[in-house]
Design a protein around this motif. Structure first.
Motif, PDB file in Angstrom:
ATOM      1  N   PHE A 256       0.824  -1.210   0.000  1.00 50.05           N
ATOM      2  CA  PHE A 256       0.000   0.000   0.000  1.00 50.05           C
ATOM      3  C   PHE A 256       0.855   1.256   0.000  1.00 50.05           C
ATOM      4  O   PHE A 256       0.530   2.256  -0.628  1.00 50.05           O
ATOM      5  N   SER A 257       1.976   1.181   0.697  1.00 48.49           N
ATOM      6  CA  SER A 257       2.924   2.292   0.756  1.00 48.49           C
ATOM      7  C   SER A 257       4.305   1.768   0.417  1.00 48.49           C
ATOM      8  O   SER A 257       4.489   0.568   0.188  1.00 48.49           O
ATOM      9  N   ALA A 258       5.272   2.662   0.425  1.00 48.89           N
ATOM     10  CA  ALA A 258       6.654   2.265   0.122  1.00 48.89           C
ATOM     11  C   ALA A 258       7.400   1.819   1.376  1.00 48.89           C
ATOM     12  O   ALA A 258       8.626   1.898   1.444  1.00 48.89           O
ATOM     13  N   LEU A 259       6.661   1.312   2.364  1.00 51.61           N
ATOM     14  CA  LEU A 259       7.272   0.833   3.604  1.00 51.61           C
ATOM     15  C   LEU A 259       7.427  -0.682   3.648  1.00 51.61           C
ATOM     16  O   LEU A 259       8.207  -1.199   4.437  1.00 51.61           O
ATOM     17  N   ASP A 260       6.674  -1.398   2.845  1.00 49.75           N
ATOM     18  CA  ASP A 260       6.549  -2.839   3.005  1.00 49.75           C
ATOM     19  C   ASP A 260       7.723  -3.588   2.384  1.00 49.75           C
ATOM     20  O   ASP A 260       8.485  -3.049   1.584  1.00 49.75           O
ATOM     21  N   GLY A 261       7.859  -4.867   2.774  1.00 47.83           N
ATOM     22  CA  GLY A 261       8.819  -5.756   2.135  1.00 47.83           C
ATOM     23  C   GLY A 261      10.202  -5.713   2.735  1.00 47.83           C
ATOM     24  O   GLY A 261      10.392  -5.887   3.942  1.00 47.83           O
ATOM     25  N   LEU A 262      11.199  -5.493   1.879  1.00 47.89           N
ATOM     26  CA  LEU A 262      12.599  -5.496   2.290  1.00 47.89           C
ATOM     27  C   LEU A 262      12.917  -4.341   3.235  1.00 47.89           C
ATOM     28  O   LEU A 262      12.304  -3.268   3.163  1.00 47.89           O
ATOM     29  N   ALA A 263      13.916  -4.536   4.088  1.00 49.64           N
ATOM     30  CA  ALA A 263      14.470  -3.416   4.842  1.00 49.64           C
ATOM     31  C   ALA A 263      15.160  -2.473   3.874  1.00 49.64           C
ATOM     32  O   ALA A 263      15.714  -2.893   2.854  1.00 49.64           O
ATOM     33  N   MET A 264      15.120  -1.170   4.178  1.00 51.22           N
ATOM     34  CA  MET A 264      15.692  -0.166   3.276  1.00 51.22           C
ATOM     35  C   MET A 264      16.669   0.713   4.039  1.00 51.22           C
ATOM     36  O   MET A 264      17.046   0.395   5.170  1.00 51.22           O
ATOM     37  N   GLY A 265      17.076   1.810   3.419  1.00 51.12           N
ATOM     38  CA  GLY A 265      18.053   2.670   4.079  1.00 51.12           C
ATOM     39  C   GLY A 265      17.560   3.191   5.414  1.00 51.12           C
ATOM     40  O   GLY A 265      18.234   3.051   6.438  1.00 51.12           O
ATOM     41  N   THR A 266      16.375   3.794   5.399  1.00 48.83           N
ATOM     42  CA  THR A 266      15.803   4.343   6.639  1.00 48.83           C
ATOM     43  C   THR A 266      14.394   3.837   6.888  1.00 48.83           C
ATOM     44  O   THR A 266      13.773   4.230   7.868  1.00 48.83           O
ATOM     45  N   ARG A 267      13.867   2.976   6.004  1.00 50.57           N
ATOM     46  CA  ARG A 267      12.507   2.457   6.148  1.00 50.57           C
ATOM     47  C   ARG A 267      12.530   1.022   6.660  1.00 50.57           C
ATOM     48  O   ARG A 267      13.433   0.253   6.354  1.00 50.57           O
ATOM     49  N   CYS A 268      11.489   0.657   7.394  1.00 48.49           N
ATOM     50  CA  CYS A 268      11.506  -0.583   8.169  1.00 48.49           C
ATOM     51  C   CYS A 268      11.311  -1.839   7.342  1.00 48.49           C
ATOM     52  O   CYS A 268      11.779  -2.909   7.712  1.00 48.49           O
ATOM     53  N   GLY A 269      10.581  -1.752   6.208  1.00 50.61           N
ATOM     54  CA  GLY A 269      10.183  -2.969   5.535  1.00 50.61           C
ATOM     55  C   GLY A 269       9.024  -3.621   6.270  1.00 50.61           C
ATOM     56  O   GLY A 269       8.317  -2.985   7.043  1.00 50.61           O
ATOM     57  N   GLN A 270       8.833  -4.920   6.030  1.00 48.73           N
ATOM     58  CA  GLN A 270       7.690  -5.630   6.603  1.00 48.73           C
ATOM     59  C   GLN A 270       7.642  -5.492   8.114  1.00 48.73           C
ATOM     60  O   GLN A 270       8.650  -5.619   8.798  1.00 48.73           O
ATOM     61  N   LEU A 271       6.438  -5.237   8.615  1.00 46.33           N
ATOM     62  CA  LEU A 271       6.265  -5.001  10.049  1.00 46.33           C
ATOM     63  C   LEU A 271       4.917  -5.553  10.482  1.00 46.33           C
ATOM     64  O   LEU A 271       3.907  -5.372   9.794  1.00 46.33           O
ATOM     65  N   ASP A 272       4.879  -6.235  11.617  1.00 45.93           N
ATOM     66  CA  ASP A 272       3.624  -6.695  12.203  1.00 45.93           C
ATOM     67  C   ASP A 272       2.796  -5.475  12.602  1.00 45.93           C
ATOM     68  O   ASP A 272       3.248  -4.646  13.386  1.00 45.93           O
ATOM     69  N   PRO A 273       1.571  -5.308  12.070  1.00 43.51           N
ATOM     70  CA  PRO A 273       0.773  -4.137  12.438  1.00 43.51           C
ATOM     71  C   PRO A 273       0.448  -4.062  13.919  1.00 43.51           C
ATOM     72  O   PRO A 273       0.142  -2.988  14.440  1.00 43.51           O
ATOM     73  N   GLY A 274       0.560  -5.202  14.615  1.00 43.29           N
ATOM     74  CA  GLY A 274       0.356  -5.173  16.055  1.00 43.29           C
ATOM     75  C   GLY A 274       1.380  -4.310  16.772  1.00 43.29           C
ATOM     76  O   GLY A 274       1.099  -3.752  17.843  1.00 43.29           O
ATOM     77  N   ILE A 275       2.569  -4.185  16.188  1.00 45.17           N
ATOM     78  CA  ILE A 275       3.590  -3.307  16.775  1.00 45.17           C
ATOM     79  C   ILE A 275       3.103  -1.868  16.780  1.00 45.17           C
ATOM     80  O   ILE A 275       3.306  -1.133  17.759  1.00 45.17           O
ATOM     81  N   LEU A 276       2.451  -1.450  15.707  1.00 47.96           N
ATOM     82  CA  LEU A 276       1.952  -0.077  15.634  1.00 47.96           C
ATOM     83  C   LEU A 276       0.875   0.157  16.682  1.00 47.96           C
ATOM     84  O   LEU A 276       0.843   1.213  17.331  1.00 47.96           O
ATOM     85  N   LEU A 277      -0.015  -0.825  16.846  1.00 46.81           N
ATOM     86  CA  LEU A 277      -1.052  -0.690  17.868  1.00 46.81           C
ATOM     87  C   LEU A 277      -0.427  -0.574  19.256  1.00 46.81           C
ATOM     88  O   LEU A 277      -0.867   0.225  20.100  1.00 46.81           O
ATOM     89  N   TYR A 278       0.609  -1.365  19.502  1.00 48.41           N
ATOM     90  CA  TYR A 278       1.299  -1.302  20.792  1.00 48.41           C
ATOM     91  C   TYR A 278       1.963   0.057  21.000  1.00 48.41           C
ATOM     92  O   TYR A 278       1.855   0.657  22.078  1.00 48.41           O
ATOM     93  N   LEU A 279       2.661   0.539  19.981  1.00 43.71           N
ATOM     94  CA  LEU A 279       3.341   1.834  20.114  1.00 43.71           C
ATOM     95  C   LEU A 279       2.344   2.971  20.333  1.00 43.71           C
ATOM     96  O   LEU A 279       2.640   3.938  21.043  1.00 43.71           O
ATOM     97  N   MET A 280       1.166   2.853  19.759  1.00 46.10           N
ATOM     98  CA  MET A 280       0.144   3.877  19.938  1.00 46.10           C
ATOM     99  C   MET A 280      -0.475   3.824  21.330  1.00 46.10           C
ATOM    100  O   MET A 280      -0.610   4.848  22.011  1.00 46.10           O
ATOM    101  N   THR A 281      -0.832   2.614  21.753  1.00 45.65           N
ATOM    102  CA  THR A 281      -1.574   2.496  23.017  1.00 45.65           C
ATOM    103  C   THR A 281      -0.665   2.493  24.241  1.00 45.65           C
ATOM    104  O   THR A 281      -1.032   3.031  25.288  1.00 45.65           O
TER     105      THR A 281
END
Length: 418
Positions: A256-281
């Motif tokens: 959906f965005s240019a964040l997914d998949g491989l790790a990049m220079g400064t972008r995370c690549g694939q990430l469990d969306p549960g991590i985002l929920l945890y970081l938010m809550t």
């Protein structure tokens, strides 16, 4: 600033009236391509003759906002590179474009610019082909900025600067997502309620202009495999892989965005969306903080706590730098396997991008783990960044191809403006 190239658009506008008269030479129809990133603008100048394109020069202004630098490689001369003094003020897209135009005007005073082509990262649901830029298109691509915050605003800034510099001259937008728009449903959908897919929340894929060029170039150098099952890897500060069949995109590691998949220079690549929920809550992070984390502080930079630059990491002796490279290689190995599964087999692999074309140690480490696929690395060829880096006995050939997004932008622009 030196006189920029003469501009003869449909309205007869001219940035530098009389420039051709001073040289005594006839005007030469030309096309300019602009690829605006977050801290750089890449450009190329092509002459147009009998419907064909002849590269005259390519280069970039990079590092504005910090240490701006101008680099250009004329087609018939040595590379030119110089730091830009602070008083030249090449610290934004408008000033960088002025630097580019100044060089073009001084070195190609007879260039008559009749069209400008641009790379746009995200085309959304609507744009599956290049399109002429107008106010409606500008509004639509600007609305897509949240999906590509590192790129889209700067792509737009490049168009705005070019429209001001070349009034009346056709501008063409070439979309990185367009090449992937024919994916099968199962490769683009997320397992969310169907209405989200219908509204545009789906996998788009990126680096499409690069993959389009790689598919074409592979057909020239290895026609025996180009129309079969190919995995192409564009590895740079942004990184992705594309599964190609018959030269067409079947699947991409980016979503959906240019964040997914491989790790990049400064972008995370694939990430469990549960991590985002945890970081938010649990950590109280809002959208702005998450955007900064995922786009600018993660990837190689975050893992190494040192740099996003693979050259710096390879030279480092720190454990964190080694760990970052290990993870980068692991993800390449994993995603090649995944793309091969999508294709129901594999007939060739292509590496491209700054890391893919030059970081031979990274390629070696990734390919040495792929004996199970029938890949046999040729260490000498790989260390030399040769066009083919596997042995002749290798069941699957692996190629290194220098990608050329500017060439694809120029071709699409010329075709569209006629």
């Amino acid at each position: 600033m030196a006189n920029p190239p003469t501009v003869n658009g449909p309205t007869g506008a001219s940035v530098a009236p009389g420039a051709t008269e001073t040289t005594g030479a006839a005007a030469r129809e030309c096309l300019v391509t602009l690829n605006a990133g977050s801290s750089s603008i890449k450009f190329a100048l092509f002459a147009i003759a009998d419907g064909t394109l002849d590269l005259l020069a390519r280069g970039q202004v990079e590092g504005f906002g910090a240490h701006p630098r101008f680099e250009v490689k004329p087609a018939d001369g040595p590379e030119i590179s110089r730091d830009l003094a602070e008083d030249e003020d090449a610290h934004d897209h408008k000033a960088a474009l002025e630097t580019i135009l100044g060089w073009l005007g001084e070195n190609h005073p007879n260039a008559c610019v009749v069209a400008v082509g641009h790379r746009i990262v995200h085309g959304g649901l609507k744009y599956a082909e290049p399109a002429i830029v107008d106010d409606a298109l500008m509004a639509e691509v600007e609305a897509l900025s949240p999906l590509a915050p590192l790129h889209q605003p700067h792509n737009i800034a490049g168009i705005e600067a070019a429209r001001a510099a070349f009034p009346g001259v056709p501008q063409v937008a070439c979309f990185d997502t367009a090449f992937h728009r024919a994916h099968p449903f199962v490769n683009d959908v997320y397992a969310l309620p169907r209405r989200f897919y219908d509204e545009g929340i789906r996998r788009y894929g990126f680096h499409g202009l690069s993959y389009e060029y790689l598919a074409r170039r592979l057909a020239e150098i290895a026609p025996e495999v180009a129309q079969k099952r190919v995995v192409a890897a564009h590895l740079g500060n942004g990184a992705s892989m594309c599964a190609l069949r018959n030269g067409r995109s079947i699947a991409s590691t980016m979503g959906f965005s240019a964040l997914d998949g491989l790790a990049m220079g400064t972008r995370c690549g694939q990430l469990d969306p549960g991590i985002l929920l945890y970081l938010m809550t649990e950590r109280g992070m809002d959208a702005a903080a998450l955007t900064e984390l995922l786009y600018k502080e993660s990837g190689l930079k975050g893992l190494s706590e040192l740099s996003h630059d693979m050259r710096v990491l390879e030279a480092s002796e720190t454990e964190a730098a080694r760990d970052a490279i290990d993870y980068y290689v692991f993800r390449i190995h994993r995603e090649v396997g995944a793309m091969a599964a999508v294709l129901n087999g594999l007939d060739a692999v292509v590496f491209a991008g700054g890391i893919g074309e030059n970081a031979w140690r990274v390629r070696a480490r990734a390919l040495e783990r792929m004996h199970w696929l029938g890949i046999e690395l040729d260490p000498a060829a790989n260390a030399a960044n040769a066009e083919r880096v596997t042995t002749r006995a290798s069941r699957i050939p692996v190629f290194v191809i220098r990608t050329d997004e500017e060439a694809m932008i120029a071709e699409h622009t010329l075709r569209l403006v006629g």
